[in-house]
Design a protein around this motif. Structure first.
Motif, short mmCIF file in Angstrom:
data_model
loop_
_atom_site.label_atom_id
_atom_site.label_comp_id
_atom_site.label_asym_id
_atom_site.label_seq_id
_atom_site.Cartn_x
_atom_site.Cartn_y
_atom_site.Cartn_z
N VAL A 78 130.02 11.03 142.82
CA VAL A 78 131.49 11.12 142.88
C VAL A 78 131.95 11.75 144.20
N ALA A 79 131.02 12.35 144.94
CA ALA A 79 131.34 12.91 146.25
C ALA A 79 130.06 12.91 147.08
N VAL A 80 130.14 12.39 148.30
CA VAL A 80 128.98 12.34 149.20
C VAL A 80 129.42 12.84 150.56
N GLU A 81 128.71 13.86 151.07
CA GLU A 81 129.06 14.49 152.35
C GLU A 81 130.56 14.78 152.40
N ARG A 82 131.03 15.45 151.36
CA ARG A 82 132.47 15.75 151.24
C ARG A 82 132.81 16.99 152.07
N LYS A 83 133.66 16.79 153.06
CA LYS A 83 134.08 17.91 153.90
C LYS A 83 135.17 18.70 153.18
N PHE A 84 135.12 20.04 153.35
CA PHE A 84 136.18 20.86 152.79
C PHE A 84 136.61 21.92 153.80
N GLU A 85 137.85 22.28 153.75
CA GLU A 85 138.43 23.39 154.53
C GLU A 85 139.36 24.12 153.58
N LEU A 86 138.93 25.29 153.12
CA LEU A 86 139.68 25.99 152.08
C LEU A 86 139.89 27.45 152.45
N ARG A 87 141.07 27.94 152.19
CA ARG A 87 141.38 29.34 152.49
C ARG A 87 140.64 30.28 151.56
N GLY A 96 132.89 23.35 155.36
CA GLY A 96 131.53 22.90 155.12
C GLY A 96 131.50 21.47 154.61
N TYR A 97 130.29 21.00 154.33
CA TYR A 97 130.07 19.66 153.79
C TYR A 97 129.23 19.78 152.52
N ILE A 98 129.72 19.19 151.46
CA ILE A 98 128.98 19.15 150.20
C ILE A 98 128.13 17.89 150.20
N ASP A 99 126.81 18.03 150.07
CA ASP A 99 125.92 16.88 150.20
C ASP A 99 126.20 15.81 149.15
N VAL A 100 126.17 16.20 147.88
CA VAL A 100 126.44 15.20 146.84
C VAL A 100 126.82 15.90 145.54
N VAL A 101 127.78 15.32 144.87
CA VAL A 101 128.13 15.71 143.50
C VAL A 101 128.04 14.45 142.66
N PHE A 102 127.39 14.55 141.50
CA PHE A 102 127.26 13.38 140.64
C PHE A 102 127.66 13.71 139.21
N LEU A 103 127.97 12.67 138.50
CA LEU A 103 128.35 12.78 137.09
C LEU A 103 127.10 12.57 136.25
N GLU A 104 126.64 13.65 135.62
CA GLU A 104 125.43 13.58 134.80
C GLU A 104 125.73 12.95 133.45
#
Length: 227
Positions: A78-87, A96-104
């Motif tokens: 559901v997310a691959v190399e997802r960039k984030f910029e959060l306060r 940062g970059y989140i490598d992968v999030v998946f739906l188990e």
């Protein structure tokens, strides 16, 4: 607003003087073969999970990419190399970059971070990256309930459940290091010596440090050996 990444904070914790050379003075830090390999493998995995065409000529990259895909199996990303910029607060943000999030399954989102080196470790040995990224996911309304390091060389996964307490611990870690870094910068700008504002932290990693020749600890050792 200042930007902070996990790698930047980790470098400060490992050795404040190394952080000073790279992020305060802006000295170049030469890349390594391991870093370049990791980058190529991450890109190859991401392209494959996103069903994009990718041409891989390096045999090791090809092997590690295939290892990762076997580990991933038929899971839905559901997310691959997802960039984030959060306060984190009014003056600082985490990037940062989140490598992968998946739906188990219907109710379970899981975050993995790919590791391409030979080393292996449990999540509780190096927890902050994963739980900071879990926090980022929650802020992006992706409520991961488990995080894990995926060691692609050995096709091994180590995981840990996400709790509010674990996320808060990692946020406190990040905020403490940000506070230390900003205080060190203030001291340096006020005329305090770099080695006092960002005291070196000697370890076995000193031998491979890109800034060893500039380090005050190294120069001190040279002077003592010359006596």
């Amino acid at each position: 607003m200042m930007e902070w990444s996990f790698s930047r904070l980790s470098k400060l914790e490992t050795c404040p003087m190394q952080y000073f050379f790279k992020y305060v003075l802006g000295y170049d830090e030469p890349g390594t073969k391991a870093m370049e390999l990791g980058k190529q493998v991450h890109e190859a995995i991401a392209f494959s999970l996103e069903k994009k065409d990718v041409s891989i000529t390096d045999k090791e990259v090809f092997l590690l990419r295939n290892n990762a895909l076997r580990m991933f199996g038929n899971r839905k990303a559901v997310a691959v190399e997802r960039k984030f910029e959060l306060r984190i607060n009014a003056e600082n943000k985490l990037i940062g970059y989140i490598d992968v999030v998946f739906l188990e399954n219907l109710f379970t989102y899981i975050l993995w971070d790919w590791k391409t080196g030979w080393g292996e470790y449990e999540v509780d040995e190096r927890p902050h990256q994963l739980f900071l990224y879990a926090w980022a996911c929650h802020e992006l309304n992706i409520f991961v309930s488990e995080v894990g390091y995926a060691f692609v060389r050995r096709q091994k996964i180590v995981t840990e459940k996400v709790t509010d307490e674990k996320i808060e611990r990692s946020l406190k870690w990040a905020k403490r290091l940000i506070r230390d870094a900003r205080y060190g910068i203030e001291l340096y700008r006020a005329g305090i010596k770099p080695e006092e504002a960002f005291p070196p932290r000697p370890s076995t990693a000193c031998k491979s440090c890109a800034f060893i020749r500039e380090c005050s600890l190294s120069k001190k050792t040279e002077r003592e050996n010359a006596l």
